[in-house]
Design an enzyme around this catalytic site. Structure first.
Site, PDB file in Angstrom:
ATOM      1  N   ARG A  56       3.646  30.546 -11.024  1.00 55.26           N
ATOM      2  CA  ARG A  56       2.249  30.222 -11.355  1.00 55.26           C
ATOM      3  C   ARG A  56       1.493  31.445 -11.844  1.00 55.26           C
ATOM      4  NH1 ARG A  56      -1.194  29.380  -7.147  1.00 55.26           N
ATOM      5  NH2 ARG A  56       0.476  28.435  -5.946  1.00 55.26           N
ATOM      6  N   TYR A 109     -15.571  19.940 -29.920  1.00 52.35           N
ATOM      7  CA  TYR A 109     -14.523  19.059 -29.411  1.00 52.35           C
ATOM      8  C   TYR A 109     -15.058  18.282 -28.202  1.00 52.35           C
ATOM      9  CZ  TYR A 109     -10.151  17.473 -27.388  1.00 52.35           C
ATOM     10  OH  TYR A 109      -9.164  16.691 -26.859  1.00 52.35           O
ATOM     11  N   ASP A 181     -14.289  29.200 -29.340  1.00 45.81           N
ATOM     12  CA  ASP A 181     -13.075  28.423 -29.563  1.00 45.81           C
ATOM     13  C   ASP A 181     -12.626  28.674 -31.003  1.00 45.81           C
ATOM     14  OD1 ASP A 181     -11.165  26.440 -30.116  1.00 45.81           O
ATOM     15  OD2 ASP A 181     -12.043  25.045 -28.673  1.00 45.81           O
ATOM     16  N   LYS A 206      -2.168  23.486 -31.353  1.00 47.78           N
ATOM     17  CA  LYS A 206      -2.443  23.277 -32.785  1.00 47.78           C
ATOM     18  C   LYS A 206      -1.696  24.304 -33.635  1.00 47.78           C
ATOM     19  CE  LYS A 206      -5.457  20.510 -30.865  1.00 47.78           C
ATOM     20  NZ  LYS A 206      -4.930  19.464 -30.051  1.00 47.78           N
TER      21      LYS A 206
HETATM   22  N1  LCS Z   1     -10.449  23.001 -28.670  1.00 47.95           N
HETATM   23  C1  LCS Z   1     -10.425  22.326 -29.829  1.00 47.95           C
HETATM   24  C2  LCS Z   1     -11.253  22.791 -30.989  1.00 47.95           C
HETATM   25  C3  LCS Z   1      -9.628  21.178 -29.951  1.00 47.95           C
HETATM   26  O1  LCS Z   1      -9.615  20.525 -31.111  1.00 47.95           O
HETATM   27  C4  LCS Z   1      -8.866  20.753 -28.839  1.00 47.95           C
HETATM   28  C5  LCS Z   1      -8.009  19.542 -28.895  1.00 47.95           C
HETATM   29  C6  LCS Z   1      -8.941  21.488 -27.649  1.00 47.95           C
HETATM   30  C7  LCS Z   1      -9.732  22.612 -27.612  1.00 47.95           C
HETATM   31  C8  LCS Z   1      -8.167  21.115 -26.417  1.00 47.95           C
HETATM   32  O2  LCS Z   1      -6.850  21.518 -26.543  1.00 47.95           O
HETATM   33  P1  LCS Z   1      -5.618  20.824 -25.754  1.00 47.95           P
HETATM   34  O3  LCS Z   1      -5.977  20.802 -24.321  1.00 47.95           O
HETATM   35  O4  LCS Z   1      -5.486  19.448 -26.332  1.00 47.95           O
HETATM   36  O5  LCS Z   1      -4.466  21.721 -26.074  1.00 47.95           O
HETATM   37  N2  LCS Z   1      -8.254  18.713 -29.992  1.00 47.95           N
HETATM   38  C9  LCS Z   1      -7.744  17.547 -30.241  1.00 47.95           C
HETATM   39  C10 LCS Z   1      -8.123  16.730 -31.324  1.00 47.95           C
HETATM   40  O6  LCS Z   1      -9.011  16.987 -32.138  1.00 47.95           O
HETATM   41  N3  LCS Z   1      -7.385  15.625 -31.344  1.00 47.95           N
HETATM   42  O7  LCS Z   1      -6.529  15.594 -30.279  1.00 47.95           O
HETATM   43  C11 LCS Z   1      -6.728  16.794 -29.482  1.00 47.95           C
END
Ligand code: LCS
Length: 390
Positions: A56, A109, A181, A206
């Site tokens: 962890r 988001y 972000d 991403k």
């Molecule tokens: N920040 C941004 C700008 C995002 O677009 C997302 C996920 C996250 C944080 C969160 O990341 P995760 O926990 O999913 O790795 N965005 C998504 C979207 O636009 N469609 O599906 C997930």
């Protein structure tokens, strides 16, 4: 010697001498590591001496990824986690106490908004949402209890930009921490820490991972902050990145520069095509002259990325379009090698009340496109077929 920005993306984090000469950091599938002796065991366990002891709290594969993230963003320290939301949650909980106040974009988001509204607000944190395209709106929202100015730029899904230099100046004048972000831009196109932002967060699901085959997150910032995040909060929340996943992100980063060149070129070509199409009412892409912040994009980004949004007449026009596509995949997420399209109002931002969605620019006919690395003409031809079906 100072390397060009592409070079660390290939080599960052790798330390062959530490792994029997292996040029690809091995995947350390170990949940426990033995302490060398009692004194060092106590020091490592307390986070006072570098070393590994429990899954962890990190392992060598994760550490290689964290070193790469530091090199990419120009940060002192990094923490890799299980998802982007784990990164954002850990960051907020490290910086905030009940009674504190956060200023955040109205348009960002939706799950980050949900974290603030549904978890941090009941915990006792106050939040003010602002039009983040206006640095004066951040300044006007500041209270004596404000601890964090939160930025997301370009914003999901409508690609609004935040003027980093201006918001950092506001924050510094008040001794407030800025968190950004950087998921949409990636460190290839934008380096927030160089603009004075304190902490960068990522959904590595991403562009960093880059192939739509993993879920991961990252925090990059000052060493003292990252140490606190890891040892005080992450230790408790436990959103740990698997060693295999850390390795995949590290591998994805090796081709980030190549992929970003193609994303930047493809998205511009697709945005230009859409902007000239009679069925398209509006295209949001920071590289187009019609984007109200194109000059800001040119100032703070070295490329405009692979994300764009466009508007057709209404929901049913959007649905007809997406049901007639064959190459573009109807899917959420972004930053995949494949082109993905989604309808924000009914998918990623469905949980946001309609009034608030509209205030963030998310109309019923808005489609978000994560342009892939296929041939741009093939993507355009697919979209032309979909648009003809409206
Ligand atoms: N920040 C941004 C700008 C995002 O677009 C997302 C996920 C996250 C944080 C969160 O990341 P995760 O926990 O999913 O790795 N965005 C998504 C979207 O636009 N469609 O599906 C997930």
């Amino acid at each position: 010697m100072a390397y060009a920005r592409e070079t660390p993306m290939v080599h960052a984090g790798e330390d062959p001498a530490a792994h029997f000469g292996a040029l690809s950091t091995p995947i350390y599938d170990a949940a426990v590591f033995a302490f060398p002796d009692a004194a060092q065991g106590a020091a490592i366990h307390a986070g006072e001496q570098p070393g590994y002891f429990y899954g962890r709290m990190g392992n060598p594969t994760q550490a290689a990824l964290e070193a790469a993230l530091c090199a990419l963003e120009g940060g002192e320290a990094a923490l890799a986690l299980a998802s982007g939301m784990a990164a954002i949650t850990t960051t907020f909980l490290t910086l905030l106490r009940p009674g504190d106040h956060v200023v955040a974009p109205l348009a960002m988001y939706a799950t980050t908004t949900a974290l603030l509204d549904e978890v941090l607000t009941p915990w006792g944190v106050a939040v003010t949402y602002v039009d983040a395209t206006d640095p004066a709106a951040y300044a006007a929202a500041i209270r004596p209890t404000t601890k964090v100015l939160y930025l997301e730029s370009p914003a999901n899904p409508r690609l609004q930009l935040v003027d980093m230099a201006a918001v950092v100046a506001v924050a510094r004048a008040h001794g407030i921490t800025t968190v950004m972000d950087n998921t949409f831009a990636t460190p290839y196109n934008q380096q927030p820490l160089h603009w004075g932002v304190d902490i960068v967060v990522h959904s590595a699901t991403k562009y960093l991972g880059g192939h739509g085959d993993l879920t991961a997150g990252a925090i990059v910032g000052p060493a003292a902050f990252v140490h606190d995040a890891r040892w005080r909060i992450h230790k408790i929340l436990g959103g740990v990145i698997a060693p295999q996943t850390a390795w995949l992100v590290l591998r994805g980063i090796k081709t980030l520069a190549l992929r970003m060149v193609q994303y930047n070129a493809n998205a511009l070509a697709v945005a230009q095509f859409l902007a000239g199409h009679p069925q398209v009412q509006q295209v949001a892409y920071p590289g187009l002259p019609t984007h109200p912040q194109q000059a800001l994009a040119a100032r703070q980004m070295t490329g405009c990325g692979g994300m764009l949004a466009f508007e057709v007449a209404d929901l049913s026009a959007g649905q007809r379009l997406i049901d007639h596509l064959t190459l573009c995949q109807l899917a959420v997420s972004l930053g995949d090698v494949a082109t993905l399209i989604q309808h924000s109002a009914s998918m990623t931002h469905a949980a946001v009340p309609r009034e608030r969605r509209l205030a963030a620019g998310i109309t019923d006919g808005l489609l978000r496109l994560s342009v892939g690395i296929e041939d741009a003409n093939d993507i355009i031809a697919d979209l032309a077929t979909g648009l003809a079906a409206i």
